[in-house]
Design a protein around this motif. Sequence first.
Motif, PDB file in Angstrom:
ATOM      1  N   VAL A  50       8.358  18.003  -9.276  1.00 61.25           N
ATOM      2  CA  VAL A  50       8.077  17.232  -8.065  1.00 61.25           C
ATOM      3  C   VAL A  50       9.235  16.287  -7.769  1.00 61.25           C
ATOM      4  O   VAL A  50       9.811  15.689  -8.680  1.00 61.25           O
ATOM      5  CB  VAL A  50       6.762  16.420  -8.225  1.00 61.25           C
ATOM      6  N   THR A  51       9.549  16.165  -6.490  1.00 58.26           N
ATOM      7  CA  THR A  51      10.517  15.187  -6.006  1.00 58.26           C
ATOM      8  C   THR A  51       9.759  14.094  -5.267  1.00 58.26           C
ATOM      9  O   THR A  51       8.836  14.385  -4.499  1.00 58.26           O
ATOM     10  CB  THR A  51      11.535  15.839  -5.066  1.00 58.26           C
ATOM     11  N   ALA A  52      10.141  12.849  -5.499  1.00 58.76           N
ATOM     12  CA  ALA A  52       9.463  11.719  -4.858  1.00 58.76           C
ATOM     13  C   ALA A  52      10.484  10.860  -4.129  1.00 58.76           C
ATOM     14  O   ALA A  52      11.561  10.576  -4.657  1.00 58.76           O
ATOM     15  CB  ALA A  52       8.711  10.885  -5.891  1.00 58.76           C
ATOM     16  N   ARG A  53      10.121  10.458  -2.919  1.00 59.74           N
ATOM     17  CA  ARG A  53      10.988   9.621  -2.103  1.00 59.74           C
ATOM     18  C   ARG A  53      10.175   8.488  -1.479  1.00 59.74           C
ATOM     19  O   ARG A  53       8.978   8.645  -1.194  1.00 59.74           O
ATOM     20  CB  ARG A  53      11.646  10.440  -0.987  1.00 59.74           C
TER      21      ARG A  53
ATOM     22  N   THR B  98       0.848  -1.186   0.000  1.00 57.77           N
ATOM     23  CA  THR B  98       0.000   0.000   0.000  1.00 57.77           C
ATOM     24  C   THR B  98       0.882   1.233   0.000  1.00 57.77           C
ATOM     25  O   THR B  98       1.753   1.369   0.869  1.00 57.77           O
ATOM     26  CB  THR B  98      -0.925   0.021   1.218  1.00 57.77           C
ATOM     27  N   ALA B  99       0.663   2.119  -0.960  1.00 61.45           N
ATOM     28  CA  ALA B  99       1.418   3.373  -1.051  1.00 61.45           C
ATOM     29  C   ALA B  99       0.644   4.471  -0.330  1.00 61.45           C
ATOM     30  O   ALA B  99      -0.547   4.658  -0.573  1.00 61.45           O
ATOM     31  CB  ALA B  99       1.653   3.750  -2.509  1.00 61.45           C
ATOM     32  N   ILE B 100       1.336   5.191   0.543  1.00 62.29           N
ATOM     33  CA  ILE B 100       0.724   6.291   1.294  1.00 62.29           C
ATOM     34  C   ILE B 100       1.486   7.562   0.937  1.00 62.29           C
ATOM     35  O   ILE B 100       2.516   7.866   1.530  1.00 62.29           O
ATOM     36  CB  ILE B 100       0.783   6.037   2.809  1.00 62.29           C
ATOM     37  N   PRO B 101       1.034   8.330  -0.067  1.00 58.13           N
ATOM     38  CA  PRO B 101       1.777   9.528  -0.486  1.00 58.13           C
ATOM     39  C   PRO B 101       1.464  10.723   0.423  1.00 58.13           C
ATOM     40  O   PRO B 101       0.311  11.149   0.534  1.00 58.13           O
ATOM     41  CB  PRO B 101       1.280   9.784  -1.912  1.00 58.13           C
TER      42      PRO B 101
ATOM     43  N   VAL C  71       6.553  12.111  -0.188  1.00 54.88           N
ATOM     44  CA  VAL C  71       7.146  10.951   0.464  1.00 54.88           C
ATOM     45  C   VAL C  71       6.105   9.833   0.460  1.00 54.88           C
ATOM     46  O   VAL C  71       5.003  10.006   0.978  1.00 54.88           O
ATOM     47  CB  VAL C  71       7.576  11.271   1.902  1.00 54.88           C
ATOM     48  N   VAL C  72       6.450   8.711  -0.144  1.00 50.46           N
ATOM     49  CA  VAL C  72       5.540   7.571  -0.241  1.00 50.46           C
ATOM     50  C   VAL C  72       5.873   6.591   0.873  1.00 50.46           C
ATOM     51  O   VAL C  72       6.933   5.967   0.867  1.00 50.46           O
ATOM     52  CB  VAL C  72       5.643   6.890  -1.618  1.00 50.46           C
ATOM     53  N   GLY C  73       4.967   6.493   1.842  1.00 50.41           N
ATOM     54  CA  GLY C  73       5.158   5.553   2.934  1.00 50.41           C
ATOM     55  C   GLY C  73       4.560   4.200   2.618  1.00 50.41           C
ATOM     56  O   GLY C  73       3.726   4.053   1.720  1.00 50.41           O
TER      57      GLY C  73
ATOM     58  N   LEU D 153       6.238   7.976 -11.634  1.00 51.64           N
ATOM     59  CA  LEU D 153       5.098   8.741 -12.146  1.00 51.64           C
ATOM     60  C   LEU D 153       4.901  10.029 -11.348  1.00 51.64           C
ATOM     61  O   LEU D 153       4.549  11.071 -11.914  1.00 51.64           O
ATOM     62  CB  LEU D 153       3.831   7.885 -12.096  1.00 51.64           C
ATOM     63  N   ILE D 154       5.125   9.974 -10.048  1.00 51.98           N
ATOM     64  CA  ILE D 154       5.011  11.190  -9.233  1.00 51.98           C
ATOM     65  C   ILE D 154       6.105  12.181  -9.611  1.00 51.98           C
ATOM     66  O   ILE D 154       5.853  13.379  -9.807  1.00 51.98           O
ATOM     67  CB  ILE D 154       5.093  10.839  -7.735  1.00 51.98           C
ATOM     68  N   ALA D 155       7.339  11.686  -9.740  1.00 49.48           N
ATOM     69  CA  ALA D 155       8.467  12.580 -10.018  1.00 49.48           C
ATOM     70  C   ALA D 155       8.413  13.177 -11.411  1.00 49.48           C
ATOM     71  O   ALA D 155       9.010  14.235 -11.650  1.00 49.48           O
ATOM     72  CB  ALA D 155       9.772  11.820  -9.823  1.00 49.48           C
ATOM     73  N   SER D 156       7.719  12.531 -12.338  1.00 49.04           N
ATOM     74  CA  SER D 156       7.644  13.046 -13.710  1.00 49.04           C
ATOM     75  C   SER D 156       6.492  14.023 -13.907  1.00 49.04           C
ATOM     76  O   SER D 156       6.260  14.490 -15.021  1.00 49.04           O
ATOM     77  CB  SER D 156       7.504  11.887 -14.694  1.00 49.04           C
ATOM     78  N   THR D 157       5.768  14.351 -12.843  1.00 47.62           N
ATOM     79  CA  THR D 157       4.632  15.278 -12.943  1.00 47.62           C
ATOM     80  C   THR D 157       5.135  16.703 -13.113  1.00 47.62           C
ATOM     81  O   THR D 157       5.937  17.193 -12.316  1.00 47.62           O
ATOM     82  CB  THR D 157       3.755  15.190 -11.686  1.00 47.62           C
ATOM     83  N   THR D 158       4.674  17.370 -14.161  1.00 46.26           N
ATOM     84  CA  THR D 158       5.028  18.768 -14.412  1.00 46.26           C
ATOM     85  C   THR D 158       3.784  19.515 -14.894  1.00 46.26           C
ATOM     86  O   THR D 158       2.779  18.905 -15.258  1.00 46.26           O
ATOM     87  CB  THR D 158       6.122  18.884 -15.481  1.00 46.26           C
TER      88      THR D 158
END
Length: 543
Positions: A361-364, A226-229, A243-245, A349-354
């Motif tokens: 966007v930065t995604a971790r 389960t991804a928790i953004p 941050v994806v928990g 997909l999150i980091a490629s959002t513009t």
Amino acid sequence: MGRFDGLIEPLRAKLEAVAPYLDERQRRLLYAAEARQLGYGGIAAVAEDAGVSKGCVSRGLAELEEGAEPDDRVRRAGGGRPALTEKDPGLRPALLSLVEDSTQGDPIGPLTWTTKSLRHLARELAAQGRVVGRDTIAALLKEAGFSLRGNAKVLAGSGHPDRDAQFRHLNDKVREFLDAGEPVISVDTKKKEQIGLFAQAGREWAPPGAPMKVLDHDFPTQAVGTAIPYGIYDVGRNTGYVVVGTDHDTAAFAVAALRRWWKEEGSAAYPHARRLLITADGGGSNSSRAKAWKANLAVLATETGLQISVCHLPPGTSKWNKVEHRLFSFISMNWRARPLTSFEVALNLIASTTTATGLHVTARLDENSYPTGIEIDAQHAAALKINPDDFHGEWNYTIPPQPGVPAVPLQPPGRRSHPRTAHTFDAALATHPVLTGLTRQALDHLVAEIREVADTLPPEQRPRHRKLAVENIIWATLLDQRGLPASLIAHLFHIGENQMRALIQQTRPLLQRHGHHSEPLPVHLIDPCELARYVMSATSTTS
């Protein structure tokens, strides 16, 4: 027609050249004029050359002889089937009464609780003795000004009397911080997403005949995790940090995401900052009433040396938070129709959002454990220095750095909570022969037989759950027979413990009616890690 042999070819050439540019009435009059010029036998000759019936040419001759004035009509007035509204003047009022019953407050209207589809409207009109097609109904509704519409999510869930005043206060605070060059961020948790080959809403362009094939049901037992953004939107810089928990959406997780943002981006973007303003909604992991949220913020303020101010949006207005429509909406559009098959795919997909306005966007990924049930006792809360604003201090407050701030507990008191490591524990583990005592073939056979027994029961007595299939519930009941605690079984299937107890209690009689009985496991397991180690150890011993 031998006397027309010398005229046939020129006549055919003339008609072929001119006819494509004429409408039906003009062609008919042209054929009639040519036939009248030829005289006796001309109707048959022209009809043959033009490829039309002799009746068509004859009608043209009759129109020429009548000498009707030229007009824009192709056919004579009065032709065609009369409109249904002319044959049945009560049709339009009857239709409008059906579609307007809910808006007029009629509690007993025939379609008040039914979808106002064309099919249902046609069926109801037919019951009144008015047989009408769906196309006619659609045309009548358009004439009356009706159109297909969805719901507009614009009404706040609750109307606090100081809602507008809180928004003015929040906007003044934001303007004050931005004018001073201090950071302002908007934070919230995006909707949780299951990681796996599951359908995603929306559509995107793809080659013909190559649809993306996904699972037909979104069962949690088939998910990798389960991804928790948790999103952080920098208002001044128009940047996002997500941050994806993988565990739980807690206050500790939210503040850990803020800490990571400040270390990686915030401190470099605002090297001289002494204050930080956070705008957040009033619920969830950053709830205005959560003591754990404020206790973790106090630790962060002390670590960074920042004076952290928080402004919560008034109740029922969380969708107005900037992170929702400046960051989360674009992330949802970017991954529409794309299954999140892994955490890496979700991060990419999150980091490629513009956006055209310059958003990046930065995604971790955060795989740490954040157990639920952390409690802040009264002594701990009293030791925190929290300065409430004069206006609604429960929504607006400032937490300064405070040396000696008490540490936040890492585990809840009493019984240890299970971490949500769904990417480790899946259906393959829940149905492992070491746990069920059955081979996979025997398990499938048993499940099929018990499902047949369940199908004989009334619908209200059959075991069911919105997240679990019937076979999942049977697996869980088998594990209960083997002696696993309900809390651990609930963790394996990602539902609440009370829900799992109710499902097991409902399914036990089906196993008893079938006659199946399983011997308990030789060990007592209460923790997912112990369970995994036991299965691995038993498997290696057997092999």
